[in-house]
Design a protein around this motif. Structure first.
Motif, PDB file in Angstrom:
ATOM      1  N   LEU A 157       1.004  -2.069   9.811  1.00  0.00           N
ATOM      2  CA  LEU A 157       0.175  -2.337   8.641  1.00  0.00           C
ATOM      3  C   LEU A 157      -1.307  -2.064   8.886  1.00  0.00           C
ATOM      4  CD1 LEU A 157       1.814  -5.635   7.313  1.00  0.00           C
ATOM      5  CD2 LEU A 157       2.041  -3.321   6.381  1.00  0.00           C
ATOM      6  N   LYS A 158      -1.708  -2.016  10.155  1.00  0.00           N
ATOM      7  CA  LYS A 158      -3.115  -1.746  10.479  1.00  0.00           C
ATOM      8  C   LYS A 158      -3.562  -0.389   9.937  1.00  0.00           C
ATOM      9  CE  LYS A 158      -2.776  -3.246  14.977  1.00  0.00           C
ATOM     10  NZ  LYS A 158      -3.170  -3.218  16.375  1.00  0.00           N
ATOM     11  N   ASP A 159      -2.622   0.536   9.844  1.00  0.00           N
ATOM     12  CA  ASP A 159      -2.954   1.913   9.480  1.00  0.00           C
ATOM     13  C   ASP A 159      -2.702   2.243   8.012  1.00  0.00           C
ATOM     14  OD1 ASP A 159      -3.666   2.419  12.157  1.00  0.00           O
ATOM     15  OD2 ASP A 159      -1.556   2.728  12.668  1.00  0.00           O
ATOM     16  N   ILE A 160      -2.468   1.229   7.202  1.00  0.00           N
ATOM     17  CA  ILE A 160      -2.246   1.495   5.777  1.00  0.00           C
ATOM     18  C   ILE A 160      -3.514   2.078   5.162  1.00  0.00           C
ATOM     19  CG2 ILE A 160      -2.036   0.336   3.535  1.00  0.00           C
ATOM     20  CD1 ILE A 160       0.208  -1.269   4.601  1.00  0.00           C
ATOM     21  N   ILE A 161      -3.319   3.065   4.304  1.00  0.00           N
ATOM     22  CA  ILE A 161      -4.414   3.706   3.587  1.00  0.00           C
ATOM     23  C   ILE A 161      -4.536   3.019   2.227  1.00  0.00           C
ATOM     24  CG2 ILE A 161      -5.178   5.864   2.525  1.00  0.00           C
ATOM     25  CD1 ILE A 161      -3.287   7.217   4.718  1.00  0.00           C
ATOM     26  N   VAL A 162      -5.746   2.656   1.845  1.00  0.00           N
ATOM     27  CA  VAL A 162      -5.984   2.063   0.528  1.00  0.00           C
ATOM     28  C   VAL A 162      -6.746   3.078  -0.312  1.00  0.00           C
ATOM     29  CG1 VAL A 162      -7.029   0.169  -0.772  1.00  0.00           C
ATOM     30  CG2 VAL A 162      -5.985  -0.282   1.463  1.00  0.00           C
ATOM     31  N   ASP A 190       3.505   8.701   2.155  1.00  0.00           N
ATOM     32  CA  ASP A 190       3.401  10.153   2.209  1.00  0.00           C
ATOM     33  C   ASP A 190       3.250  10.570   3.669  1.00  0.00           C
ATOM     34  OD1 ASP A 190       0.728   9.805   2.947  1.00  0.00           O
ATOM     35  OD2 ASP A 190      -0.067  10.335   0.983  1.00  0.00           O
ATOM     36  N   ARG A 191       2.917  11.837   3.900  1.00  0.00           N
ATOM     37  CA  ARG A 191       2.816  12.341   5.282  1.00  0.00           C
ATOM     38  C   ARG A 191       1.796  11.576   6.125  1.00  0.00           C
ATOM     39  NH1 ARG A 191       2.463  18.686   4.096  1.00  0.00           N
ATOM     40  NH2 ARG A 191       4.275  18.735   2.755  1.00  0.00           N
ATOM     41  N   SER A 192       0.758  11.061   5.472  1.00  0.00           N
ATOM     42  CA  SER A 192      -0.288  10.366   6.217  1.00  0.00           C
ATOM     43  C   SER A 192       0.069   8.910   6.493  1.00  0.00           C
ATOM     44  CB  SER A 192      -1.617  10.459   5.471  1.00  0.00           C
ATOM     45  OG  SER A 192      -1.478   9.983   4.156  1.00  0.00           O
ATOM     46  N   GLY A 193       1.136   8.412   5.891  1.00  0.00           N
ATOM     47  CA  GLY A 193       1.573   7.047   6.152  1.00  0.00           C
ATOM     48  C   GLY A 193       1.748   6.249   4.877  1.00  0.00           C
ATOM     49  N   ILE A 194       1.653   4.940   5.018  1.00  0.00           N
ATOM     50  CA  ILE A 194       1.820   4.043   3.881  1.00  0.00           C
ATOM     51  C   ILE A 194       0.511   3.993   3.108  1.00  0.00           C
ATOM     52  CG2 ILE A 194       2.279   1.667   3.186  1.00  0.00           C
ATOM     53  CD1 ILE A 194       3.961   1.404   5.771  1.00  0.00           C
ATOM     54  N   VAL A 195       0.615   4.139   1.787  1.00  0.00           N
ATOM     55  CA  VAL A 195      -0.566   4.169   0.928  1.00  0.00           C
ATOM     56  C   VAL A 195      -0.459   3.060  -0.112  1.00  0.00           C
ATOM     57  CG1 VAL A 195      -1.927   5.539  -0.704  1.00  0.00           C
ATOM     58  CG2 VAL A 195      -0.765   6.669   1.215  1.00  0.00           C
ATOM     59  N   ILE A 196      -1.480   2.225  -0.173  1.00  0.00           N
ATOM     60  CA  ILE A 196      -1.613   1.238  -1.239  1.00  0.00           C
ATOM     61  C   ILE A 196      -2.639   1.793  -2.205  1.00  0.00           C
ATOM     62  CG2 ILE A 196      -2.526  -1.041  -1.831  1.00  0.00           C
ATOM     63  CD1 ILE A 196      -1.396  -2.070   0.803  1.00  0.00           C
ATOM     64  N   THR A 197      -2.260   1.860  -3.467  1.00  0.00           N
ATOM     65  CA  THR A 197      -3.183   2.326  -4.495  1.00  0.00           C
ATOM     66  C   THR A 197      -3.452   1.163  -5.429  1.00  0.00           C
ATOM     67  OG1 THR A 197      -2.192   4.527  -4.337  1.00  0.00           O
ATOM     68  CG2 THR A 197      -3.578   4.082  -6.261  1.00  0.00           C
ATOM     69  N   ALA A 205      -4.886  -8.035  -4.721  1.00  0.00           N
ATOM     70  CA  ALA A 205      -4.127  -6.840  -5.117  1.00  0.00           C
ATOM     71  C   ALA A 205      -3.599  -6.131  -3.876  1.00  0.00           C
ATOM     72  CB  ALA A 205      -5.004  -5.905  -5.939  1.00  0.00           C
ATOM     73  N   ILE A 206      -4.408  -6.082  -2.842  1.00  0.00           N
ATOM     74  CA  ILE A 206      -3.995  -5.449  -1.585  1.00  0.00           C
ATOM     75  C   ILE A 206      -2.902  -6.277  -0.911  1.00  0.00           C
ATOM     76  CG2 ILE A 206      -4.781  -4.786   0.727  1.00  0.00           C
ATOM     77  CD1 ILE A 206      -7.540  -4.167  -0.645  1.00  0.00           C
ATOM     78  N   VAL A 207      -3.082  -7.605  -0.889  1.00  0.00           N
ATOM     79  CA  VAL A 207      -2.084  -8.494  -0.276  1.00  0.00           C
ATOM     80  C   VAL A 207      -0.742  -8.355  -0.987  1.00  0.00           C
ATOM     81  CG1 VAL A 207      -1.474 -10.937   0.025  1.00  0.00           C
ATOM     82  CG2 VAL A 207      -3.749 -10.133   0.644  1.00  0.00           C
ATOM     83  N   HIS A 208      -0.769  -8.265  -2.307  1.00  0.00           N
ATOM     84  CA  HIS A 208       0.463  -8.100  -3.090  1.00  0.00           C
ATOM     85  C   HIS A 208       1.227  -6.861  -2.617  1.00  0.00           C
ATOM     86  CE1 HIS A 208       2.723  -8.463  -6.996  1.00  0.00           C
ATOM     87  NE2 HIS A 208       2.951  -7.191  -6.720  1.00  0.00           N
ATOM     88  N   GLU A 209       0.518  -5.760  -2.460  1.00  0.00           N
ATOM     89  CA  GLU A 209       1.176  -4.516  -2.042  1.00  0.00           C
ATOM     90  C   GLU A 209       1.570  -4.560  -0.569  1.00  0.00           C
ATOM     91  OE1 GLU A 209       2.253  -2.579  -4.304  1.00  0.00           O
ATOM     92  OE2 GLU A 209       1.065  -3.505  -5.893  1.00  0.00           O
ATOM     93  N   ILE A 210       0.790  -5.232   0.277  1.00  0.00           N
ATOM     94  CA  ILE A 210       1.185  -5.403   1.679  1.00  0.00           C
ATOM     95  C   ILE A 210       2.501  -6.164   1.752  1.00  0.00           C
ATOM     96  CG2 ILE A 210       0.617  -6.669   3.804  1.00  0.00           C
ATOM     97  CD1 ILE A 210      -2.321  -5.832   3.369  1.00  0.00           C
ATOM     98  N   GLN A 211       2.650  -7.184   0.887  1.00  0.00           N
ATOM     99  CA  GLN A 211       3.912  -7.934   0.870  1.00  0.00           C
ATOM    100  C   GLN A 211       5.082  -7.010   0.547  1.00  0.00           C
ATOM    101  OE1 GLN A 211       4.584 -10.939   1.892  1.00  0.00           O
ATOM    102  NE2 GLN A 211       6.741 -10.825   1.336  1.00  0.00           N
ATOM    103  N   HIS A 212       4.880  -6.070  -0.361  1.00  0.00           N
ATOM    104  CA  HIS A 212       5.950  -5.106  -0.664  1.00  0.00           C
ATOM    105  C   HIS A 212       6.272  -4.243   0.557  1.00  0.00           C
ATOM    106  CE1 HIS A 212       6.409  -6.224  -4.760  1.00  0.00           C
ATOM    107  NE2 HIS A 212       5.280  -5.699  -5.195  1.00  0.00           N
TER     108      HIS A 212
END
Length: 186
Positions: A16-21, A37-44, A62-69
């Motif tokens: 999760l450290k490398d998630i892109i927002v 995607d190719r670059s990793g996990i993306v939270i939009t 909003a970020i925490v919600h998507e991290i939970q997913h």
């Protein structure tokens, strides 16, 4: 890690450290999504959310919600979705029930077949109800199905607990919400 600082979280889930927002101008306030995607996990998240709540607890929720997913996906827990995927899941469930009933009917007695026909009629009524009314009515029903997904309930609970941490007295814990349907959520 730069946007959402939570060492215990990253210790348990290093990926999760490398998630892109990223932000999306077309999303409504409070909307978000998780993808890969190719670059990793993306939270939009909504660009409007970032403009309005930049560096606040509200933006973080909003970020925490998507991290939970992302955690749900990794752990194989209940999944979130969209109103459209929730409606599709309900229709798929109805179809699976019909399939099971057809299998039961092949070896059923006449009385059992009558009972199976009644269940078939009930399933048809349920399906018809999903599609009756205006497009707005159908969207509202889909939105309710979406909000009831176990993964969405968990993510909203996580989001609320993260927001509540900002105001709780030190040394206290936040109780879990009784709004989560325990038969759907893990």
């Amino acid at each position: 890690e730069d946007i959402y600082n939570n060492k215990p979280l990253y210790k348990a889930y290093p990926f999760l450290k490398d998630i892109i927002v990223a932000t999306d101008e077309t999303m409504d306030l409070g909307e978000g999504s998780l993808s890969q995607d190719r670059s990793g996990i993306v939270i939009t998240i909504s660009a409007e959310m970032v403009k309005k709540y930049r560096n606040t607890a509200e933006e973080k929720t909003a970020i925490v919600h998507e991290i939970q997913h992302a955690i749900q996906d990794y752990e194989g827990f209940a999944q979130g979705g969209t109103p459209e995927t929730a409606m599709r899941a309900m229709l798929d469930d109805i179809e699976q029930q019909r399939k099971k009933l057809r299998e039961l009917a092949t070896n059923a007695s006449p009385e059992e077949r009558d009972a199976i026909r009644e269940v078939f009629a009930t399933l048809q009524e349920a399906e018809d109800e999903l599609f009756e009314g205006s497009a707005r009515d159908r969207y509202i029903r889909a939105k309710i199905l979406y909000r009831d997904l176990g993964g969405e309930q968990e993510a909203r609970e996580t989001e609320q607990r993260a927001l509540a941490r900002k105001w709780r007295p030190k040394g206290t814990d936040i109780p879990y919400s009784p709004t989560i349907h325990t038969d759907d959520a893990l």
